[in-house]
Design a protein around this motif. Structure first.
Motif, PDB file in Angstrom:
ATOM      1  N   VAL A  88       0.685  -0.845   0.031  1.00 35.66           N
ATOM      2  CA  VAL A  88      -0.021   0.028  -0.026  1.00 35.66           C
ATOM      3  C   VAL A  88       0.783   1.417  -0.109  1.00 35.66           C
ATOM      4  CG1 VAL A  88      -1.730   1.406   1.178  1.00 35.66           C
ATOM      5  CG2 VAL A  88      -1.794  -1.209   1.251  1.00 35.66           C
ATOM      6  N   VAL A  89       0.460   2.376  -0.788  1.00 37.43           N
ATOM      7  CA  VAL A  89       1.332   3.416  -0.854  1.00 37.43           C
ATOM      8  C   VAL A  89       0.537   4.582  -0.623  1.00 37.43           C
ATOM      9  CG1 VAL A  89       2.680   4.991  -2.356  1.00 37.43           C
ATOM     10  CG2 VAL A  89       2.636   2.486  -3.079  1.00 37.43           C
ATOM     11  N   PHE A 114      -3.102   4.123  -2.650  1.00 36.56           N
ATOM     12  CA  PHE A 114      -3.461   3.074  -3.665  1.00 36.56           C
ATOM     13  C   PHE A 114      -2.611   1.671  -3.495  1.00 36.56           C
ATOM     14  CE2 PHE A 114       0.331   5.152  -5.416  1.00 36.56           C
ATOM     15  CZ  PHE A 114       1.216   4.124  -6.087  1.00 36.56           C
ATOM     16  N   LEU A 115      -3.027   0.748  -3.992  1.00 37.09           N
ATOM     17  CA  LEU A 115      -2.321  -0.496  -3.709  1.00 37.09           C
ATOM     18  C   LEU A 115      -1.509  -0.753  -4.989  1.00 37.09           C
ATOM     19  CD1 LEU A 115      -1.994  -3.257  -2.293  1.00 37.09           C
ATOM     20  CD2 LEU A 115      -4.254  -4.087  -3.598  1.00 37.09           C
ATOM     21  N   GLN A 125       7.146   0.438 -10.092  1.00 38.33           N
ATOM     22  CA  GLN A 125       8.254   1.457 -10.487  1.00 38.33           C
ATOM     23  C   GLN A 125       7.865   2.136 -11.774  1.00 38.33           C
ATOM     24  OE1 GLN A 125      11.202  -1.581 -11.510  1.00 38.33           O
ATOM     25  NE2 GLN A 125      11.479  -2.271  -9.494  1.00 38.33           N
ATOM     26  N   SER A 126       6.832   1.745 -12.563  1.00 32.90           N
ATOM     27  CA  SER A 126       6.300   2.606 -13.774  1.00 32.90           C
ATOM     28  C   SER A 126       5.808   3.643 -13.197  1.00 32.90           C
ATOM     29  CB  SER A 126       5.405   1.780 -14.463  1.00 32.90           C
ATOM     30  OG  SER A 126       4.416   1.190 -13.765  1.00 32.90           O
ATOM     31  N   LEU A 127       5.059   3.942 -12.209  1.00 33.04           N
ATOM     32  CA  LEU A 127       4.457   5.023 -11.459  1.00 33.04           C
ATOM     33  C   LEU A 127       5.204   5.886 -10.573  1.00 33.04           C
ATOM     34  CD1 LEU A 127       0.930   3.288 -10.422  1.00 33.04           C
ATOM     35  CD2 LEU A 127       1.408   4.636 -12.367  1.00 33.04           C
ATOM     36  N   SER A 128       6.272   5.540 -10.260  1.00 29.73           N
ATOM     37  CA  SER A 128       6.898   6.121  -9.189  1.00 29.73           C
ATOM     38  C   SER A 128       7.474   7.672  -9.658  1.00 29.73           C
ATOM     39  CB  SER A 128       8.474   5.702  -9.156  1.00 29.73           C
ATOM     40  OG  SER A 128       9.234   5.461 -10.141  1.00 29.73           O
ATOM     41  N   GLY A 129       7.589   7.583 -11.063  1.00 31.42           N
ATOM     42  CA  GLY A 129       7.758   9.085 -11.562  1.00 31.42           C
ATOM     43  C   GLY A 129       6.591  10.128 -11.678  1.00 31.42           C
ATOM     44  N   LEU A 165       4.137  10.208  -9.260  1.00 31.86           N
ATOM     45  CA  LEU A 165       3.686  10.373  -7.937  1.00 31.86           C
ATOM     46  C   LEU A 165       4.401  11.778  -7.308  1.00 31.86           C
ATOM     47  CD1 LEU A 165       3.919   6.964  -6.297  1.00 31.86           C
ATOM     48  CD2 LEU A 165       1.919   7.939  -7.559  1.00 31.86           C
ATOM     49  N   ALA A 166       3.486  12.421  -6.622  1.00 30.69           N
ATOM     50  CA  ALA A 166       3.870  13.735  -6.049  1.00 30.69           C
ATOM     51  C   ALA A 166       5.081  13.513  -5.189  1.00 30.69           C
ATOM     52  CB  ALA A 166       2.794  14.237  -5.204  1.00 30.69           C
ATOM     53  N   GLN A 167       6.165  14.316  -5.168  1.00 31.64           N
ATOM     54  CA  GLN A 167       7.221  14.394  -4.433  1.00 31.64           C
ATOM     55  C   GLN A 167       7.431  15.293  -3.264  1.00 31.64           C
ATOM     56  OE1 GLN A 167       9.576  11.590  -5.128  1.00 31.64           O
ATOM     57  NE2 GLN A 167       8.014  10.973  -6.346  1.00 31.64           N
ATOM     58  N   ASP A 168       6.262  16.004  -2.737  1.00 32.94           N
ATOM     59  CA  ASP A 168       6.532  17.246  -1.971  1.00 32.94           C
ATOM     60  C   ASP A 168       6.631  16.811  -0.648  1.00 32.94           C
ATOM     61  OD1 ASP A 168       4.013  16.275  -2.463  1.00 32.94           O
ATOM     62  OD2 ASP A 168       2.792  17.903  -1.680  1.00 32.94           O
TER      63      ASP A 168
END
Length: 338
Positions: A154-155, A167-168, A176-180, A182-185
């Motif tokens: 779970v992220v 999200f799961l 890994q495909s979604l990591s870029g 996602l918000a990084q704040d």
């Protein structure tokens, strides 16, 4: 010199800034407090107050420049996750230094504003939580490639609320495909997926060291999150899970909370693990035991019994009735209840 405000109030609800309406639970609590205390009660919003120091003394005023003597008890109804840049936390600390007792304390609100901070305290108290990983300044794209990251997981954001930004991730490739994207704040948490609790959890309301209400929340569409704000259904279940209610009481105590909403996940062995703890919980109108329990905690403070269960564990150990002595209501009525 600015004049002091007449018609003092001993009990405050401190709510979000205008023009946001009071949450339903906060509105109901405020109405009950007004009925119980009349002019001794007031609602203040965080954007109505000025505070600081002058001539070596702590200062509290309204925007019109009138001195506002602090109350004895403050029911804090500002969501910790919204306390951006410590603005509201600074106000809470100021009220504590003026002698007010906060339900819940500034220190407890700060803890509950960060899910990892919560887990640090809960684990130190020997309480069960799902395995979780987070990070400080590492790039998230690198974090998800760590061999310590197991999927499915779970992220979620460390300071998210109402089930948002959760999200799961079913496998490493998707993560890994979604990591870029996602918000990084703020940092994220990679948390163990507790499959038996998918789409449901147990919410327990704890007040002054007692479980006063409980409900099972269930997703209506099979999604992971079971927050009512996201359309989940709720079933009252007080007393059905005594072990879970006892765990919720221990979690509230570990975080120094007098009033807490504790979310527990169902585990495969029929037990529970802690998901998160909320310092400003909402409750359904059918939970008729919550408001009377809060009013009893307030009355205990006004009677001079000291800090209620929970708040004595963290934050400044101020006694009810300390500080400047004078108590105030800037308007002589209860704003925000229309």
């Amino acid at each position: 010199m600015p004049s002091a405000i007449d018609a003092p109030a001993e009990v405050w609800v401190l709510a979000r800034e205008h023009p946001a309406p009071l949450m339903r639970a906060t509105r109901a609590l405020s109405q009950a407090l007004e009925e119980a205390y009349g002019p001794r009660f007031a609602v203040w919003h965080s954007d109505e107050l000025l505070f600081g120091v002058r001539d070596g003394r702590l200062l509290l005023q309204n925007l019109g420049g009138q001195d506002v003597p602090p109350p004895k008890v403050v029911l804090v109804r500002q969501t910790p996750g919204s306390m951006a840049q410590h603005r509201e936390l600074t106000l809470l600390r100021h009220l504590e230094h003026l002698g007010a007792v906060l339900i819940n304390s500034a220190a407890a609100h700060q803890l509950c504003g960060n899910k990892i901070w919560q887990f640090q305290e809960l684990v130190s108290a020997g309480l069960p939580v799902p395995d979780s990983l987070s990070y400080a300044t590492a790039p998230f794209a690198g974090v998800v490639r760590s061999p310590q990251v197991e999927t499915p997981c779970v992220v979620k954001s460390v300071n998210g609320r109402n089930g948002a930004h959760v999200f799961l991730a079913p496998d490493a490739e998707m993560l890994q495909s979604l990591s870029g994207s996602l918000a990084q704040d703020v940092p994220l948490i990679l948390q163990e997926y507790v499959a038996p609790s998918h789409g449901r959890d147990l919410r327990v309301i704890v007040v002054d060291g007692e479980p006063v209400a409980a409900q099972i929340r269930s997703s209506r569409d099979g999604s992971l999150a079971s927050n009512l704000a996201r359309g989940a259904s709720a079933e009252l279940c007080p007393g059905r899970y005594p072990e879970g209610e006892a765990l919720a009481v221990r979690a509230a105590r570990a975080l120094g909370l007098t009033v807490a909403g504790v979310d527990l996940l169902f585990t495969a062995d029929g037990g529970h693990t802690l998901c998160e703890v909320n310092a400003v919980p909402g409750w359904r109108p059918r939970m008729t035991t919550v408001i009377p329990a809060i009013l009893a905690a307030v009355e205990k403070l006004l009677a001079g019994a000291g800090a209620p269960s929970g708040d004595a564990a963290t934050g400044p150990a101020t006694a009810a009735g300390g500080g400047a002595g004078g108590l105030s209501d800037a308007r002589g009525s209860v704003p925000g209840l229309v």
